[in-house]
Design a protein around this motif. Structure first.
Motif, PDB file in Angstrom:
ATOM      1  N   LEU A  68      -1.878   9.964  -2.350  1.00  0.00           N
ATOM      2  CA  LEU A  68      -1.524   9.132  -1.208  1.00  0.00           C
ATOM      3  C   LEU A  68      -0.218   9.611  -0.589  1.00  0.00           C
ATOM      4  O   LEU A  68       0.639  10.151  -1.286  1.00  0.00           O
ATOM      5  CB  LEU A  68      -1.326   7.682  -1.656  1.00  0.00           C
ATOM      6  CG  LEU A  68      -2.503   6.986  -2.320  1.00  0.00           C
ATOM      7  CD1 LEU A  68      -2.040   5.722  -3.022  1.00  0.00           C
ATOM      8  CD2 LEU A  68      -3.573   6.667  -1.291  1.00  0.00           C
ATOM      9  N   SER A  72      -5.381   6.556   7.847  1.00  0.00           N
ATOM     10  CA  SER A  72      -5.980   7.795   7.350  1.00  0.00           C
ATOM     11  C   SER A  72      -4.934   8.890   7.224  1.00  0.00           C
ATOM     12  O   SER A  72      -5.071   9.790   6.403  1.00  0.00           O
ATOM     13  CB  SER A  72      -7.097   8.262   8.285  1.00  0.00           C
ATOM     14  OG  SER A  72      -6.579   8.467   9.581  1.00  0.00           O
ATOM     15  N   VAL A  75      -4.415   7.573   3.260  1.00  0.00           N
ATOM     16  CA  VAL A  75      -5.365   8.001   2.228  1.00  0.00           C
ATOM     17  C   VAL A  75      -5.954   9.383   2.487  1.00  0.00           C
ATOM     18  O   VAL A  75      -6.687   9.916   1.649  1.00  0.00           O
ATOM     19  CB  VAL A  75      -6.520   6.979   2.057  1.00  0.00           C
ATOM     20  CG1 VAL A  75      -5.988   5.645   1.569  1.00  0.00           C
ATOM     21  CG2 VAL A  75      -7.320   6.824   3.342  1.00  0.00           C
ATOM     22  N   PRO A 119     -11.340   8.228   1.968  1.00  0.00           N
ATOM     23  CA  PRO A 119     -10.804   7.434   0.858  1.00  0.00           C
ATOM     24  C   PRO A 119     -11.513   7.756  -0.445  1.00  0.00           C
ATOM     25  O   PRO A 119     -12.725   7.963  -0.468  1.00  0.00           O
ATOM     26  CB  PRO A 119     -11.048   5.985   1.298  1.00  0.00           C
ATOM     27  CG  PRO A 119     -12.040   6.043   2.393  1.00  0.00           C
ATOM     28  CD  PRO A 119     -11.981   7.412   2.987  1.00  0.00           C
ATOM     29  N   HIS A 120     -10.754   7.791  -1.511  1.00  0.00           N
ATOM     30  CA  HIS A 120     -11.282   8.105  -2.838  1.00  0.00           C
ATOM     31  C   HIS A 120     -11.183   6.846  -3.715  1.00  0.00           C
ATOM     32  O   HIS A 120     -10.197   6.110  -3.640  1.00  0.00           O
ATOM     33  CB  HIS A 120     -10.455   9.251  -3.450  1.00  0.00           C
ATOM     34  CG  HIS A 120     -11.044   9.798  -4.689  1.00  0.00           C
ATOM     35  ND1 HIS A 120     -10.853   9.217  -5.922  1.00  0.00           N
ATOM     36  CD2 HIS A 120     -11.854  10.865  -4.904  1.00  0.00           C
ATOM     37  CE1 HIS A 120     -11.494   9.905  -6.839  1.00  0.00           C
ATOM     38  NE2 HIS A 120     -12.105  10.906  -6.250  1.00  0.00           N
ATOM     39  N   GLN A 124      -7.868   6.155  -5.364  1.00  0.00           N
ATOM     40  CA  GLN A 124      -6.844   5.632  -4.458  1.00  0.00           C
ATOM     41  C   GLN A 124      -7.005   4.116  -4.311  1.00  0.00           C
ATOM     42  O   GLN A 124      -6.016   3.373  -4.355  1.00  0.00           O
ATOM     43  CB  GLN A 124      -6.969   6.265  -3.070  1.00  0.00           C
ATOM     44  CG  GLN A 124      -6.667   7.733  -3.002  1.00  0.00           C
ATOM     45  CD  GLN A 124      -7.034   8.306  -1.644  1.00  0.00           C
ATOM     46  OE1 GLN A 124      -8.006   7.898  -1.019  1.00  0.00           O
ATOM     47  NE2 GLN A 124      -6.235   9.253  -1.185  1.00  0.00           N
ATOM     48  N   LEU A 125      -8.246   3.673  -4.130  1.00  0.00           N
ATOM     49  CA  LEU A 125      -8.504   2.251  -3.875  1.00  0.00           C
ATOM     50  C   LEU A 125      -8.184   1.404  -5.098  1.00  0.00           C
ATOM     51  O   LEU A 125      -7.659   0.293  -4.964  1.00  0.00           O
ATOM     52  CB  LEU A 125      -9.951   2.050  -3.426  1.00  0.00           C
ATOM     53  CG  LEU A 125     -10.346   2.848  -2.182  1.00  0.00           C
ATOM     54  CD1 LEU A 125     -11.782   2.554  -1.782  1.00  0.00           C
ATOM     55  CD2 LEU A 125      -9.398   2.602  -1.026  1.00  0.00           C
ATOM     56  N   ASN A 129     -14.629   3.403   7.209  1.00  0.00           N
ATOM     57  CA  ASN A 129     -13.457   3.428   6.317  1.00  0.00           C
ATOM     58  C   ASN A 129     -12.884   2.032   6.127  1.00  0.00           C
ATOM     59  O   ASN A 129     -12.473   1.671   5.021  1.00  0.00           O
ATOM     60  CB  ASN A 129     -12.389   4.381   6.851  1.00  0.00           C
ATOM     61  CG  ASN A 129     -12.647   5.814   6.475  1.00  0.00           C
ATOM     62  OD1 ASN A 129     -13.352   6.101   5.512  1.00  0.00           O
ATOM     63  ND2 ASN A 129     -12.084   6.734   7.228  1.00  0.00           N
ATOM     64  N   ILE A 151     -12.691   0.714   2.319  1.00  0.00           N
ATOM     65  CA  ILE A 151     -11.357   0.444   1.769  1.00  0.00           C
ATOM     66  C   ILE A 151     -11.194  -1.033   1.437  1.00  0.00           C
ATOM     67  O   ILE A 151     -10.722  -1.390   0.357  1.00  0.00           O
ATOM     68  CB  ILE A 151     -10.269   0.963   2.721  1.00  0.00           C
ATOM     69  CG1 ILE A 151     -10.294   2.492   2.709  1.00  0.00           C
ATOM     70  CG2 ILE A 151      -8.897   0.426   2.328  1.00  0.00           C
ATOM     71  CD1 ILE A 151      -9.433   3.144   3.759  1.00  0.00           C
TER      72      ILE A 151
END
Length: 198
Positions: free
Chosen positions: A47, A62, A89, A93-94, A97-98, A123, A127
């Motif tokens: 991030l 993003s 992110v 997004p991965h 990350q979330l 997204n 997210i």
């Protein structure tokens, strides 16, 4: 201070707030690089983060330059004493990350700032669902986006209907997460380019 960013509408004060001393932003081992004729945003598990910690509001984008552009256009929405933090992110997004953001953002107001197109609206959904620990997968199916939920059910939305609000109603989910989109442009960065350079 970068004259190009000032020409773009990013004030010296805002450049200082974001500590912009190079035209690159670090996501762990990856970089986002921005210039007059290029913008490279990584696909990463890391991030980019900036702002006050702890904060009362978290703004997720993003890319770092979209966070800068959002503030250049919307600084009036946030009082000078506001305790804001920003997370970018990258292009996609991965789940890792979330999961991290879900732990980090407890008791924070969250605003998602993604593009006004299908990818940006998707997204928003991915997210928000991921942060609220309802991870989902999205697949393209017969001219619609199929959102596969953890319980095995699926929600199918046409690109025109795709939004966090419509998804939340269909999934009976209240994330409490807001979205901000520019009125006439795909991104806030596009808005700055159009209003200040075109």
């Amino acid at each position: 201070m970068f004259p190009f960013l000032k020409k773009l509408g990013v004030s010296p004060e805002l450049q200082a707030y974001f500590d912009i001393n190079e035209r690159r932003f670090t996501y762990g081992n990856e970089l986002e690089v921005f210039g007059p004729d290029y913008h490279i945003v990584p696909v990463t598990r890391d991030l980019w983060m900036h702002g006050n910690y702890p904060s009362t509001e978290l703004i997720i984008t993003s890319c770092a330059m979209e966070a800068v552009a959002y503030m250049a256009v919307n600084a009036w929405r946030h009082p000078a004493e506001a305790r804001l933090s920003f997370i970018a992110v990258g292009l996609r997004p991965h789940p890792e990350q979330l999961r991290w953001i879900a732990k980090y953002c407890l008791k924070r107001k969250i605003t998602l700032v993604f593009s006004n197109d299908v990818c940006g609206r998707l997204n928003d959904i991915i997210i928000a669902a991921g942060i609220r620990e309802k991870p989902l997968r999205a697949v393209w199916h017969k001219n619609s986006v199929q959102l596969l939920l953890p319980n095995g059910s699926a929600i199918e939305l046409t690109p025109e209907k795709l939004s966090l609000n419509v998804f939340e109603k269909a999934a009976s989910l209240r994330s409490g997460i807001r979205t901000q989109k520019p009125g006439r442009f795909n991104t806030f960065l596009d808005q700055l380019r159009y209003e200040n350079i075109s």
